[in-house]
Design a protein around this motif. Structure first.
Motif, PDB file in Angstrom:
ATOM      1  N   LEU A   2       5.477  -4.006  -2.796  1.00 42.78           N
ATOM      2  CA  LEU A   2       5.856  -2.603  -2.652  1.00 42.78           C
ATOM      3  C   LEU A   2       7.135  -2.408  -1.853  1.00 42.78           C
ATOM      4  O   LEU A   2       7.938  -1.541  -2.167  1.00 42.78           O
ATOM      5  CB  LEU A   2       4.723  -1.813  -2.006  1.00 42.78           C
ATOM      6  CG  LEU A   2       3.503  -1.578  -2.869  1.00 42.78           C
ATOM      7  CD1 LEU A   2       2.406  -0.905  -2.072  1.00 42.78           C
ATOM      8  CD2 LEU A   2       3.846  -0.766  -4.095  1.00 42.78           C
ATOM      9  N   GLN A   3       7.326  -3.227  -0.827  1.00 39.78           N
ATOM     10  CA  GLN A   3       8.540  -3.091  -0.033  1.00 39.78           C
ATOM     11  C   GLN A   3       9.784  -3.303  -0.887  1.00 39.78           C
ATOM     12  O   GLN A   3      10.783  -2.626  -0.710  1.00 39.78           O
ATOM     13  CB  GLN A   3       8.547  -4.068   1.149  1.00 39.78           C
ATOM     14  CG  GLN A   3       7.513  -3.753   2.198  1.00 39.78           C
ATOM     15  CD  GLN A   3       6.264  -4.608   2.057  1.00 39.78           C
ATOM     16  OE1 GLN A   3       5.887  -4.980   0.958  1.00 39.78           O
ATOM     17  NE2 GLN A   3       5.620  -4.911   3.168  1.00 39.78           N
ATOM     18  N   SER A   5      10.115  -2.614  -4.038  1.00 41.08           N
ATOM     19  CA  SER A   5      10.324  -1.440  -4.891  1.00 41.08           C
ATOM     20  C   SER A   5      10.996  -0.318  -4.098  1.00 41.08           C
ATOM     21  O   SER A   5      11.820   0.424  -4.644  1.00 41.08           O
ATOM     22  CB  SER A   5       9.018  -0.959  -5.508  1.00 41.08           C
ATOM     23  OG  SER A   5       8.148  -0.443  -4.530  1.00 41.08           O
ATOM     24  N   ILE A   6      10.684  -0.210  -2.824  1.00 38.81           N
ATOM     25  CA  ILE A   6      11.347   0.790  -1.980  1.00 38.81           C
ATOM     26  C   ILE A   6      12.806   0.416  -1.794  1.00 38.81           C
ATOM     27  O   ILE A   6      13.703   1.262  -1.896  1.00 38.81           O
ATOM     28  CB  ILE A   6      10.623   0.922  -0.628  1.00 38.81           C
ATOM     29  CG1 ILE A   6       9.221   1.484  -0.851  1.00 38.81           C
ATOM     30  CG2 ILE A   6      11.408   1.805   0.335  1.00 38.81           C
ATOM     31  CD1 ILE A   6       8.293   1.347   0.318  1.00 38.81           C
ATOM     32  N   ASN A   7      13.060  -0.857  -1.541  1.00 31.09           N
ATOM     33  CA  ASN A   7      14.435  -1.326  -1.419  1.00 31.09           C
ATOM     34  C   ASN A   7      15.218  -1.055  -2.703  1.00 31.09           C
ATOM     35  O   ASN A   7      16.358  -0.593  -2.669  1.00 31.09           O
ATOM     36  CB  ASN A   7      14.449  -2.817  -1.080  1.00 31.09           C
ATOM     37  CG  ASN A   7      15.836  -3.316  -0.772  1.00 31.09           C
ATOM     38  OD1 ASN A   7      16.538  -2.735   0.033  1.00 31.09           O
ATOM     39  ND2 ASN A   7      16.216  -4.397  -1.402  1.00 31.09           N
ATOM     40  N   TYR A  34       7.718   2.558   4.228  1.00 26.29           N
ATOM     41  CA  TYR A  34       6.526   1.933   3.658  1.00 26.29           C
ATOM     42  C   TYR A  34       5.399   2.008   4.682  1.00 26.29           C
ATOM     43  O   TYR A  34       5.553   1.554   5.821  1.00 26.29           O
ATOM     44  CB  TYR A  34       6.820   0.474   3.304  1.00 26.29           C
ATOM     45  CG  TYR A  34       5.602  -0.310   2.895  1.00 26.29           C
ATOM     46  CD1 TYR A  34       5.027  -0.113   1.646  1.00 26.29           C
ATOM     47  CD2 TYR A  34       5.016  -1.231   3.752  1.00 26.29           C
ATOM     48  CE1 TYR A  34       3.899  -0.828   1.270  1.00 26.29           C
ATOM     49  CE2 TYR A  34       3.901  -1.937   3.376  1.00 26.29           C
ATOM     50  CZ  TYR A  34       3.340  -1.735   2.140  1.00 26.29           C
ATOM     51  OH  TYR A  34       2.222  -2.429   1.775  1.00 26.29           O
ATOM     52  N   TYR A  35       4.291   2.620   4.292  1.00 30.63           N
ATOM     53  CA  TYR A  35       3.121   2.689   5.161  1.00 30.63           C
ATOM     54  C   TYR A  35       2.102   1.664   4.682  1.00 30.63           C
ATOM     55  O   TYR A  35       1.682   1.689   3.529  1.00 30.63           O
ATOM     56  CB  TYR A  35       2.519   4.097   5.150  1.00 30.63           C
ATOM     57  CG  TYR A  35       1.354   4.220   6.098  1.00 30.63           C
ATOM     58  CD1 TYR A  35       1.583   4.320   7.466  1.00 30.63           C
ATOM     59  CD2 TYR A  35       0.046   4.183   5.642  1.00 30.63           C
ATOM     60  CE1 TYR A  35       0.527   4.405   8.355  1.00 30.63           C
ATOM     61  CE2 TYR A  35      -1.018   4.266   6.521  1.00 30.63           C
ATOM     62  CZ  TYR A  35      -0.766   4.379   7.880  1.00 30.63           C
ATOM     63  OH  TYR A  35      -1.819   4.448   8.749  1.00 30.63           O
ATOM     64  N   ASP A  36       1.704   0.773   5.564  1.00 30.12           N
ATOM     65  CA  ASP A  36       0.694  -0.236   5.259  1.00 30.12           C
ATOM     66  C   ASP A  36      -0.647   0.274   5.780  1.00 30.12           C
ATOM     67  O   ASP A  36      -0.875   0.320   6.994  1.00 30.12           O
ATOM     68  CB  ASP A  36       1.064  -1.563   5.919  1.00 30.12           C
ATOM     69  CG  ASP A  36       0.136  -2.705   5.537  1.00 30.12           C
ATOM     70  OD1 ASP A  36      -1.057  -2.448   5.259  1.00 30.12           O
ATOM     71  OD2 ASP A  36       0.609  -3.851   5.521  1.00 30.12           O
ATOM     72  N   GLU A  43       6.867   1.130   8.208  1.00 29.13           N
ATOM     73  CA  GLU A  43       8.116   0.381   8.258  1.00 29.13           C
ATOM     74  C   GLU A  43       9.200   1.239   7.637  1.00 29.13           C
ATOM     75  O   GLU A  43       9.042   1.748   6.536  1.00 29.13           O
ATOM     76  CB  GLU A  43       7.943  -0.916   7.479  1.00 29.13           C
ATOM     77  CG  GLU A  43       9.085  -1.857   7.575  1.00 29.13           C
ATOM     78  CD  GLU A  43       8.774  -3.187   6.891  1.00 29.13           C
ATOM     79  OE1 GLU A  43       9.714  -3.952   6.703  1.00 29.13           O
ATOM     80  OE2 GLU A  43       7.606  -3.431   6.529  1.00 29.13           O
ATOM     81  N   LYS A  44      10.299   1.439   8.367  1.00 28.44           N
ATOM     82  CA  LYS A  44      11.396   2.276   7.881  1.00 28.44           C
ATOM     83  C   LYS A  44      12.637   1.428   7.701  1.00 28.44           C
ATOM     84  O   LYS A  44      12.979   0.623   8.557  1.00 28.44           O
ATOM     85  CB  LYS A  44      11.677   3.394   8.883  1.00 28.44           C
ATOM     86  CG  LYS A  44      12.818   4.298   8.492  1.00 28.44           C
ATOM     87  CD  LYS A  44      13.032   5.326   9.593  1.00 28.44           C
ATOM     88  CE  LYS A  44      14.442   5.763   9.714  1.00 28.44           C
ATOM     89  NZ  LYS A  44      15.368   4.885  10.344  1.00 28.44           N
ATOM     90  N   GLN A  66      15.401  -2.449  10.120  1.00 27.28           N
ATOM     91  CA  GLN A  66      13.985  -2.108  10.082  1.00 27.28           C
ATOM     92  C   GLN A  66      13.495  -1.607  11.420  1.00 27.28           C
ATOM     93  O   GLN A  66      13.907  -2.076  12.472  1.00 27.28           O
ATOM     94  CB  GLN A  66      13.150  -3.325   9.683  1.00 27.28           C
ATOM     95  CG  GLN A  66      13.474  -3.820   8.295  1.00 27.28           C
ATOM     96  CD  GLN A  66      12.682  -5.074   7.967  1.00 27.28           C
ATOM     97  OE1 GLN A  66      12.490  -5.931   8.803  1.00 27.28           O
ATOM     98  NE2 GLN A  66      12.243  -5.158   6.736  1.00 27.28           N
TER      99      GLN A  66
END
Length: 70
Positions: A2-3, A5-7, A34-36, A43-44, A66
């Motif tokens: 997922l991280q 995909s955000i990137n 991203y919220y885990d 994580e921003k 980060q």
């Protein structure tokens, strides 16, 4: 992951010329998060446009600044 995909979403925003122009001038900054749920952490990412690189296919690769919150 997922991280990643955000990137990729952050990088996709740079395909809009008006966004890339403003980011390049420092008028606009791009962030992703991203919220885990399992670790209860957030994580921003902040795109560091001036320090980012171009990969072999000519795509811009972001360098992540980060920050983590628990």
């Amino acid at each position: 992951m997922l991280q990643e995909s955000i990137n990729q979403s952050i990088l996709n925003l740079l395909t809009y010329p008006w966004i890339e122009e403003r980011v390049g001038k420092g008028v606009l900054s791009i962030h992703g998060g991203y919220y885990d749920f399992t670790k209860c952490t957030f994580e921003k990412w902040t795109l560091d446009y001036k320090r980012s690189n171009v990969d072999k296919e000519g795509r811009r690769v972001s360098i992540k600044d980060q920050a983590f919150w628990c």
